[in-house]
Motif scaffolding. Structure first.
Motif, short mmCIF file in Angstrom:
data_model
loop_
_atom_site.label_atom_id
_atom_site.label_comp_id
_atom_site.label_asym_id
_atom_site.label_seq_id
_atom_site.Cartn_x
_atom_site.Cartn_y
_atom_site.Cartn_z
N SER A 7 9.16 14.43 0.95
CA SER A 7 9.94 14.34 -0.41
C SER A 7 11.31 15.80 -0.15
CB SER A 7 8.84 15.16 -1.82
OG SER A 7 8.20 15.76 -0.81
N ILE A 8 11.94 16.33 -0.70
CA ILE A 8 13.50 16.13 -0.94
C ILE A 8 13.22 17.28 -2.06
CG2 ILE A 8 16.32 16.55 0.30
CD1 ILE A 8 15.50 14.04 1.90
N ILE A 9 13.68 18.59 -0.81
CA ILE A 9 13.63 19.46 -2.41
C ILE A 9 15.91 19.57 -3.02
CG2 ILE A 9 13.55 22.03 -3.28
CD1 ILE A 9 11.16 22.30 -1.82
N THR A 10 16.10 19.42 -4.51
CA THR A 10 16.81 19.46 -4.56
C THR A 10 17.50 20.25 -6.01
OG1 THR A 10 19.30 18.45 -5.17
CG2 THR A 10 16.63 16.87 -5.55
N SER A 11 18.42 20.50 -6.38
CA SER A 11 18.22 21.49 -7.49
C SER A 11 19.38 20.68 -8.90
CB SER A 11 18.82 22.50 -7.82
OG SER A 11 20.30 22.43 -7.16
N ARG A 12 19.41 19.04 -8.14
CA ARG A 12 20.79 18.54 -8.82
C ARG A 12 20.62 17.08 -9.90
NH1 ARG A 12 26.09 18.02 -5.75
NH2 ARG A 12 25.61 20.10 -4.92
N SER A 13 18.78 17.22 -9.37
CA SER A 13 17.87 15.86 -10.20
C SER A 13 16.72 16.82 -10.39
CB SER A 13 18.04 15.11 -9.35
OG SER A 13 17.09 13.23 -9.81
N ASP A 14 16.12 15.75 -11.88
CA ASP A 14 14.60 16.05 -12.31
C ASP A 14 13.86 14.72 -11.04
OD1 ASP A 14 15.70 13.82 -12.92
OD2 ASP A 14 14.41 13.84 -15.31
N HIS A 15 14.24 14.21 -10.56
CA HIS A 15 13.73 13.76 -9.97
C HIS A 15 13.50 13.86 -8.45
CE1 HIS A 15 12.15 9.78 -11.62
NE2 HIS A 15 13.13 10.73 -12.50
N MET A 16 13.09 13.91 -7.30
CA MET A 16 12.57 14.78 -5.94
C MET A 16 12.84 13.54 -4.99
SD MET A 16 9.86 17.09 -4.07
CE MET A 16 9.96 17.79 -5.56
N PRO A 17 14.43 13.29 -4.09
CA PRO A 17 14.08 12.09 -3.35
C PRO A 17 12.52 11.87 -2.54
CG PRO A 17 16.20 13.55 -3.34
CD PRO A 17 14.94 14.18 -4.49
N LEU A 18 13.01 10.88 -1.67
CA LEU A 18 12.40 10.53 -0.81
C LEU A 18 12.29 10.13 0.50
CD1 LEU A 18 9.41 8.97 -2.88
CD2 LEU A 18 9.34 11.66 -2.43
N PHE A 19 12.69 10.93 1.71
CA PHE A 19 13.95 10.59 2.82
C PHE A 19 12.18 9.90 3.69
CE2 PHE A 19 14.34 11.80 6.77
CZ PHE A 19 15.83 11.11 6.92
N ILE A 20 12.90 8.83 3.97
CA ILE A 20 12.04 7.94 5.65
C ILE A 20 12.80 8.17 6.63
CG2 ILE A 20 11.04 5.37 6.26
CD1 ILE A 20 11.19 4.78 3.05
N GLN A 21 12.12 8.42 7.88
CA GLN A 21 12.47 8.18 8.67
C GLN A 21 12.58 7.87 10.12
OE1 GLN A 21 15.11 10.02 10.55
NE2 GLN A 21 15.37 8.97 11.68
N THR A 22 12.95 6.41 10.14
CA THR A 22 11.78 5.33 10.80
C THR A 22 12.34 4.88 12.91
OG1 THR A 22 13.60 3.29 10.72
CG2 THR A 22 11.87 3.32 9.14
N THR A 74 1.46 -1.16 0.18
CA THR A 74 0.25 -0.32 0.24
C THR A 74 0.90 1.11 -0.36
OG1 THR A 74 0.00 0.12 2.24
CG2 THR A 74 -2.20 -1.23 1.07
N ASN A 75 0.66 2.47 -0.13
CA ASN A 75 1.23 3.67 -0.46
C ASN A 75 1.62 4.42 1.21
OD1 ASN A 75 1.50 4.90 -2.83
ND2 ASN A 75 -0.25 5.20 -3.50
N PHE A 76 1.65 4.60 1.40
CA PHE A 76 2.93 5.10 2.24
C PHE A 76 3.01 6.71 2.04
CE2 PHE A 76 5.36 6.26 6.08
CZ PHE A 76 5.29 5.87 7.37
N LYS A 77 2.05 7.57 2.79
CA LYS A 77 1.84 9.04 2.30
C LYS A 77 3.11 9.33 2.86
CE LYS A 77 -3.03 8.41 1.98
NZ LYS A 77 -4.38 9.25 2.25
N PHE A 78 3.57 10.71 1.91
CA PHE A 78 4.40 11.59 2.20
C PHE A 78 4.06 12.78 2.78
CE2 PHE A 78 5.37 10.83 -2.04
CZ PHE A 78 5.36 12.02 -2.16
N ASP A 79 5.16 13.64 3.82
CA ASP A 79 4.90 15.20 3.56
C ASP A 79 5.89 15.87 3.04
OD1 ASP A 79 2.97 14.57 5.65
OD2 ASP A 79 4.68 14.89 6.69
N GLY A 80 5.44 17.00 2.09
CA GLY A 80 6.42 18.43 1.14
C GLY A 80 5.67 17.82 -0.11
N HIS A 81 6.14 18.63 -0.44
CA HIS A 81 5.77 18.42 -2.35
C HIS A 81 5.62 17.17 -3.12
CE1 HIS A 81 5.19 20.44 -6.18
NE2 HIS A 81 6.18 20.02 -6.86
N GLN A 82 4.28 17.29 -3.86
CA GLN A 82 4.23 15.63 -4.04
C GLN A 82 4.39 15.44 -4.94
OE1 GLN A 82 2.20 13.47 -1.78
NE2 GLN A 82 2.88 14.57 -0.01
N PHE A 83 4.72 16.24 -5.80
CA PHE A 83 4.85 16.20 -7.50
C PHE A 83 6.18 15.80 -7.44
CE2 PHE A 83 1.80 18.69 -8.42
CZ PHE A 83 0.71 18.32 -9.37
#
Length: 128
Positions: free
Chosen positions: A61-76, A16-25
């Motif tokens: 999500s983590i905003i970065t200028s180095r890629s066209d993909h936005m990394p997703l960060f999981i903190q456990t 199932t999807n695990f929702k994340f905070d931040g920019h969704q695109f």
């Protein structure tokens, strides 16, 4: 059609999807130009057992200028280790393993004079 097959595969596997905070695109093309495109391509998929194990997990999500993909960060918050420490149980079978046996004997001998429960706790930490 591809979306339907993807959803079917998710359902069959129990993910199932695990929702994340931040920019969704999570993907973009031509930022700041006419025809700028954004899409949600990346997702975090988990099993219910994972959710149960990491109940305090948060994602963003983590905003970065180095890629066209936005990394997703999981903190456990790892509850696995804290549960193991509280629920330590010694197994006699471990004494058949030479190295483990040596750790137990050394720990037990070095804690003489302490209360029994303290000795068990120290021995458990040593074995762990």
């Amino acid at each position: 059609m591809a979306h339907e097959r993807f959803r079917e595969a998710m359902e069959e596997s129990g993910l199932t999807n695990f929702k994340f905070d931040g920019h969704q695109f999570t993907w973009e093309k031509s930022r700041g130009k006419p025809g700028w495109i954004q899409a949600k391509l990346d997702r975090i998929l988990v099993l219910d057992a994972w959710r149960d194990l990491f109940q305090g997990a948060t994602t963003s999500s983590i905003i970065t200028s180095r890629s066209d993909h936005m990394p997703l960060f999981i903190q456990t918050e790892s509850q696995v280790f804290s549960q193991c420490r509280r629920r330590f149980k010694f197994e006699n079978l471990w004494l058949k393993e030479g190295q483990c046996r040596d750790v137990v004997i050394q720990s037990w001998n070095s804690t003489r004079g302490l209360k029994l429960l303290e000795r068990f706790e120290i021995c458990g930490k040593s074995v762990w």
